[in-house]
Design a protein around this motif. Structure first.
Motif, short mmCIF file in Angstrom:
data_model
loop_
_atom_site.label_atom_id
_atom_site.label_comp_id
_atom_site.label_asym_id
_atom_site.label_seq_id
_atom_site.Cartn_x
_atom_site.Cartn_y
_atom_site.Cartn_z
N GLN A 188 15.79 -27.76 15.80
CA GLN A 188 16.23 -27.61 14.42
C GLN A 188 17.47 -28.45 14.13
OE1 GLN A 188 16.77 -23.41 14.01
NE2 GLN A 188 14.58 -22.97 13.86
N LYS A 189 18.30 -28.69 15.12
CA LYS A 189 19.53 -29.46 14.90
C LYS A 189 19.32 -30.96 15.04
CE LYS A 189 22.92 -26.03 15.89
NZ LYS A 189 24.32 -25.91 16.19
N PHE A 190 18.21 -31.38 15.63
CA PHE A 190 17.94 -32.80 15.82
C PHE A 190 17.49 -33.42 14.51
CE2 PHE A 190 15.10 -36.34 16.69
CZ PHE A 190 15.94 -37.15 17.44
N ILE A 191 18.14 -34.51 14.13
CA ILE A 191 17.76 -35.24 12.92
C ILE A 191 17.41 -36.66 13.33
CG2 ILE A 191 18.52 -36.08 10.69
CD1 ILE A 191 20.48 -33.70 10.64
N PHE A 192 16.21 -37.05 13.04
CA PHE A 192 15.75 -38.41 13.37
C PHE A 192 16.19 -39.38 12.30
CE2 PHE A 192 12.50 -41.76 13.06
CZ PHE A 192 12.72 -42.34 14.30
N HIS A 193 16.85 -40.45 12.71
CA HIS A 193 17.26 -41.51 11.80
C HIS A 193 16.50 -42.77 12.17
CE1 HIS A 193 20.56 -39.07 10.28
NE2 HIS A 193 20.87 -38.78 11.53
#
Length: 87
Positions: free
Chosen positions: A14-19
């Motif tokens: 949930q905390k991982f954000i893919f850029h």
């Protein structure tokens, strides 16, 4: 235990954000080893570290042991794009 592992995995996901990166951005690869000197790993893998296509990959080797003055270590240091002694 299994439930704990699942909840931790879900929490991290949930905390991982893919850029997304542009196609011109090189993929970074890091090799960490204590065996970049006179060791069978270096003897078998010595050229692999420098074979990566530098237009697509940025390779860094991280040595966890000091320089042993071997030809194996020198060859890897000279052929890889980045070599860092973190011993």
């Amino acid at each position: 235990k299994a439930k704990l592992n699942i909840s931790i995995s879900e929490h991290v996901a949930q905390k991982f954000i893919f850029h997304p990166k542009s196609k011109s951005t090189r993929l970074r690869i890091g090799y960490v080893s204590s065996d970049f000197g006179n060791h069978p790993l270096s003897q078998l893998m010595q050229s692999v570290f420098g074979f990566h296509d530098r237009t697509k990959f940025e390779v860094t080797c991280y040595a966890t042991t000091p320089h042993d003055s071997s030809n194996w270590r020198k060859k890897i240091e000279n052929e890889v794009e980045n070599f860092k002694d973190i011993s």
